[in-house]
Design a protein around this motif. Structure first.
Motif, short mmCIF file in Angstrom:
data_model
loop_
_atom_site.label_atom_id
_atom_site.label_comp_id
_atom_site.label_asym_id
_atom_site.label_seq_id
_atom_site.Cartn_x
_atom_site.Cartn_y
_atom_site.Cartn_z
N ILE A 64 0.86 -1.18 0.00
CA ILE A 64 0.00 0.00 0.00
C ILE A 64 0.90 1.22 0.00
O ILE A 64 1.72 1.40 0.91
N ILE A 65 0.74 2.05 -1.01
CA ILE A 65 1.51 3.29 -1.08
C ILE A 65 0.82 4.37 -0.25
O ILE A 65 1.45 5.04 0.55
N ALA A 66 -0.49 4.53 -0.43
CA ALA A 66 -1.25 5.54 0.31
C ALA A 66 -2.74 5.34 0.09
O ALA A 66 -3.15 4.61 -0.81
N ILE A 67 -3.52 5.99 0.92
CA ILE A 67 -4.95 6.14 0.68
C ILE A 67 -5.17 7.65 0.58
O ILE A 67 -4.89 8.38 1.53
N LYS A 68 -5.62 8.09 -0.58
CA LYS A 68 -5.76 9.53 -0.82
C LYS A 68 -7.22 9.89 -1.08
O LYS A 68 -8.06 9.01 -1.23
N ASP A 69 -7.47 11.19 -1.12
CA ASP A 69 -8.82 11.73 -1.38
C ASP A 69 -9.86 11.13 -0.44
O ASP A 69 -10.96 10.78 -0.85
N ILE A 70 -9.52 11.04 0.84
CA ILE A 70 -10.44 10.47 1.83
C ILE A 70 -11.49 11.51 2.20
O ILE A 70 -11.17 12.64 2.54
N VAL A 71 -12.75 11.09 2.11
CA VAL A 71 -13.88 11.94 2.48
C VAL A 71 -14.74 11.17 3.47
O VAL A 71 -15.10 10.02 3.22
N ARG A 72 -15.08 11.82 4.58
CA ARG A 72 -15.95 11.18 5.57
C ARG A 72 -17.40 11.46 5.20
O ARG A 72 -17.78 12.59 4.92
N LYS A 73 -18.19 10.41 5.19
CA LYS A 73 -19.62 10.54 4.91
C LYS A 73 -20.34 10.92 6.20
O LYS A 73 -19.96 10.47 7.29
N ASP A 74 -21.36 11.75 6.09
CA ASP A 74 -22.11 12.19 7.24
C ASP A 74 -23.10 11.11 7.66
O ASP A 74 -24.05 10.81 6.94
N VAL A 75 -22.86 10.53 8.84
CA VAL A 75 -23.70 9.47 9.37
C VAL A 75 -24.12 9.86 10.78
O VAL A 75 -23.27 10.22 11.60
N PRO A 76 -25.42 9.82 11.09
CA PRO A 76 -25.86 10.26 12.43
C PRO A 76 -25.54 9.28 13.56
O PRO A 76 -25.76 9.59 14.71
#
Length: 87
Positions: A3-15
């Motif tokens: 694994i080189i990297a995990i990029k463009d990480i976006v957190r989804k809005d979950v209640p």
């Protein structure tokens, strides 16, 4: 496989406060060289205090999924412990 990297990480809005959902792009170096794969992953905290990490690949893979999932879960756990995931 690496694994080189995990990029463009976006957190989804979950209640639900004990569940965090994310989407991102995993850069993996396989036999043919580095390649980007879109993934969804979730971190769920159990009542016992344990973390349960799940990974879903959105792109077709030409590599066995079990070893990839295992390594990605460990990498994501390290990112979460290190505080590098978005809030």
């Amino acid at each position: 496989m690496k694994i080189i990297a995990i990029k463009d990480i976006v957190r989804k809005d979950v209640p639900i406060y004990y569940r965090k959902l994310f989407t991102g792009v995993a850069v993996l170096e396989l036999v043919k060289g580095p390649k980007d794969y879109r993934i969804d992953f979730a971190i769920e905290y159990k009542p016992t205090g344990q973390k349960d990490i799940s990974v879903t690949f959105l792109d077709d893979m030409d590599y066995p999924l079990l070893p990839l999932s295992k390594i990605l879960k460990k990498y994501i756990d390290g990112m979460e412990s290190g505080g590098t995931l978005p809030d």
